[in-house]
Each structure stands twice: as C-alpha cells, then as structure tokens.
Design a protein around this motif. Sequence first.
Motif, short mmCIF file in Angstrom:
data_model
loop_
_atom_site.label_atom_id
_atom_site.label_comp_id
_atom_site.label_asym_id
_atom_site.label_seq_id
_atom_site.Cartn_x
_atom_site.Cartn_y
_atom_site.Cartn_z
N GLY A 184 0.63 -0.92 -0.12
CA GLY A 184 0.32 0.05 -0.45
C GLY A 184 1.65 1.41 -0.09
N VAL A 185 0.16 1.71 0.04
CA VAL A 185 0.90 3.69 -0.08
C VAL A 185 0.28 4.90 1.09
CG1 VAL A 185 0.82 3.26 -2.32
CG2 VAL A 185 -0.63 4.52 -2.17
N ASN A 186 0.92 5.73 0.93
CA ASN A 186 0.64 6.48 2.20
C ASN A 186 0.55 8.55 0.94
OD1 ASN A 186 0.94 5.42 4.07
ND2 ASN A 186 2.90 6.20 4.39
N ALA A 187 0.63 8.08 0.03
CA ALA A 187 0.46 9.14 -0.88
C ALA A 187 0.49 8.67 -2.44
CB ALA A 187 1.60 10.18 -0.86
N TYR A 243 -8.15 4.10 -3.24
CA TYR A 243 -7.80 2.42 -3.62
C TYR A 243 -6.23 1.34 -2.96
CZ TYR A 243 -12.24 2.81 -6.06
OH TYR A 243 -13.04 3.28 -6.55
N ASP A 244 -5.33 2.70 -2.67
CA ASP A 244 -4.14 2.44 -1.42
C ASP A 244 -3.38 1.29 -1.79
OD1 ASP A 244 -2.42 2.02 0.80
OD2 ASP A 244 -3.66 0.10 1.50
N THR A 245 -3.35 2.31 -3.48
CA THR A 245 -2.50 1.00 -4.27
C THR A 245 -1.78 1.49 -5.60
OG1 THR A 245 -2.40 -0.87 -6.21
CG2 THR A 245 -3.82 0.48 -6.24
N PRO A 246 -0.01 1.56 -6.13
CA PRO A 246 0.46 1.89 -6.68
C PRO A 246 -0.09 1.16 -8.38
CG PRO A 246 1.18 0.02 -6.56
CD PRO A 246 0.55 0.06 -5.36
N VAL A 247 -0.54 3.06 -9.41
CA VAL A 247 -1.23 2.67 -10.46
C VAL A 247 0.15 2.65 -11.74
CG1 VAL A 247 -3.02 3.63 -12.01
CG2 VAL A 247 -3.41 3.74 -9.25
N LEU A 248 -0.06 1.59 -12.07
CA LEU A 248 0.97 1.78 -13.53
C LEU A 248 0.00 2.89 -15.37
CD1 LEU A 248 1.53 -1.96 -13.33
CD2 LEU A 248 2.92 -0.16 -14.13
N LEU A 249 1.20 3.21 -15.53
CA LEU A 249 0.92 4.08 -16.72
C LEU A 249 1.58 4.08 -17.61
CD1 LEU A 249 -0.70 6.98 -17.30
CD2 LEU A 249 0.97 8.05 -17.56
N VAL A 253 -2.38 -4.78 -9.43
CA VAL A 253 -2.85 -3.33 -9.84
C VAL A 253 -3.42 -2.33 -10.78
CG1 VAL A 253 -0.47 -2.91 -8.53
CG2 VAL A 253 -0.35 -3.12 -10.65
N PRO A 254 -3.17 -1.53 -10.14
CA PRO A 254 -4.85 -0.63 -12.14
C PRO A 254 -3.03 -0.66 -13.06
CG PRO A 254 -4.60 0.21 -9.98
CD PRO A 254 -4.61 -0.65 -9.77
N MET A 255 -3.94 -0.73 -13.88
CA MET A 255 -2.55 0.59 -15.29
C MET A 255 -3.93 1.38 -16.16
SD MET A 255 -0.71 -1.76 -18.36
CE MET A 255 0.62 -1.94 -17.98
N LEU A 256 -3.54 2.43 -16.38
CA LEU A 256 -4.59 2.89 -17.40
C LEU A 256 -3.50 2.84 -18.52
CD1 LEU A 256 -5.31 6.32 -14.74
CD2 LEU A 256 -6.72 4.30 -15.57
N ALA A 273 -4.59 14.11 -18.99
CA ALA A 273 -5.45 13.64 -17.89
C ALA A 273 -5.08 12.53 -16.87
CB ALA A 273 -7.09 13.83 -18.64
N PHE A 274 -4.60 10.66 -17.71
CA PHE A 274 -4.89 9.75 -16.69
C PHE A 274 -3.56 10.15 -15.74
CE2 PHE A 274 -6.25 6.72 -20.22
CZ PHE A 274 -7.46 7.70 -20.21
N ALA A 275 -2.48 10.47 -16.00
CA ALA A 275 -1.62 10.83 -15.18
C ALA A 275 -2.10 11.25 -14.22
CB ALA A 275 -0.20 11.65 -15.54
N LYS A 276 -2.70 12.26 -13.91
CA LYS A 276 -3.40 12.99 -12.84
C LYS A 276 -4.10 11.78 -12.93
CE LYS A 276 -4.93 17.53 -13.91
NZ LYS A 276 -5.52 18.17 -14.28
N ALA A 277 -5.23 11.16 -12.99
CA ALA A 277 -6.41 10.78 -12.90
C ALA A 277 -5.27 9.46 -11.63
CB ALA A 277 -6.97 9.64 -13.73
N ALA A 278 -4.45 9.23 -12.21
CA ALA A 278 -3.66 8.01 -11.26
C ALA A 278 -3.40 7.88 -10.51
CB ALA A 278 -2.20 7.24 -12.26
N PHE A 279 -3.33 9.46 -10.02
CA PHE A 279 -2.89 9.75 -8.84
C PHE A 279 -4.05 9.60 -7.68
CE2 PHE A 279 0.92 12.05 -10.39
CZ PHE A 279 2.19 11.01 -9.44
N GLU A 280 -5.01 10.03 -8.06
CA GLU A 280 -5.99 10.35 -7.63
C GLU A 280 -6.80 8.95 -7.12
OE1 GLU A 280 -7.94 12.55 -6.29
OE2 GLU A 280 -6.25 13.89 -7.19
N LEU A 281 -6.92 8.06 -8.39
CA LEU A 281 -6.73 6.32 -8.23
C LEU A 281 -5.86 5.73 -7.02
CD1 LEU A 281 -7.36 5.32 -11.35
CD2 LEU A 281 -9.86 5.23 -9.73
#
Length: 231
Positions: free
Chosen positions: A92-95, A150-156, A125-128, A138-146
Amino acid sequence: MKQLMLGNAAVARGLYEAGCSVASSYPGTPSTEITEEAAKYDAIYCEWAPNEKVAMETAFGACLAGKRSFCGMKHVGLNVAADPLFTISYTGVNAGMVIAVADDAGMHSSQNEQDSRHHAIAAKVPMLEPSDSAEALAFAKAAFELSEEYDTPVLLKMCTRVSHSQSLADTAEREERLASVAQLEARKLELAAKQEMLQKAFDKALERLLTLPEEQYIVLLSELAVKAART
C-alpha cells in the motif's frame, strides 16, 4: 490552455499539475522524455537512478513519507523492477504513486517486444493506457487519485507511438496534494474493516454450506450449475 505536446511531455505536465513532488526513473526509450520534461518543473525533484529497481524503491520511499511520487522506465525495465512492484502492490501507499512503463511494439529501440499489461494483471494493480497526449496528461492526474483512493500504486502504460507523437492537450495550474497521511491511514482502516466484514460473511456462508444435508447440497449445486449455464 490547449498546447501541442509530445505524449511524454504531456505525462510530465500531468505529474506537475497533480502535485507530484518526486520523480525517480531509469532512462530508456521510449520513456526517457517523461523525466526529462518533468525536470523542467522546479516543484518536482527529479533524478536518474542506477537501475529501474532502485528508481521504483526511491519513489516508493517518497510516497511512504507522504509525497506524491513517480517512476518511469521502458518495458524491459519493468522486469528489473518486478520485485518491488509486487511488494508495493500489497504494502500500500501513503500518497499517490504512479509508475510509467513505455512499451516498444515493433522494437524501434529495444531488444524485444513485451506487453506490460501482464505485469499489471499478475501484480494486481490498476493500469491506465492513454491513446494520445490529452489522455496522457489526464490519465497521469487520474492515476494519483486512483492510487490514493484504493491504496495501491498505479501503472501508466505508454507506447512508442503515443510517447513520441504530438497532439493537443489541455493544461491547467498545479494543485498541491491536500490529503494528509492521517487521512489516508483512516481510509486504509475503512478498507480493512470492509474486507474483514466480507471475509466474515464468506466464512459464515461457507460454514452453512458445509453443514447442509447431502440431498440439499446436491440440489443447491444443481441449481447453481443451471444458473451458470444460462449466463
């Protein structure tokens, strides 16, 4: 404001606008320009790491300290970083933490082809996957919100054509991250409580199922098989 932007430059702009503070990457075409462009923003600390594994671990350390972070690499580099990727998935992540991986279909500058979507599936892990510069931003910004939701890293997932082609993208001002580590910890506790409740419901249902008389058990399995066949 609309700007004609390289796909990789659009990702960097998305990082800036999303309030990213740390970017640690390993250079490799077609991903290199993301970090090069991000370095043009004083608000983002950028560095080249000795390898992709170190880059991901540095970015993870930053997100544990409460800073939105990023790391970038090409597709073969994700193999090198697989160890921390799979660990961060369940830590999980803290940011927000965003990991950009740029696939090179056609091997324009790589030793092989690789579909990084399989890493996302395996690591859970989710991927955009943006298709142009506007979506890259837009997806780079959305990835941080996701990531924080959901307490997870996100792949772009980028690719050579999107990374190195230009199209219009809407730019905006930088928004500093407002969620505190304490807020994210509260969110984690909420998710953990929901998971515990689901587990208890599953255990109770399983217990009832195992105590059914054999005749009822057979009837139930038959009904489930019929429903499954109809769907």
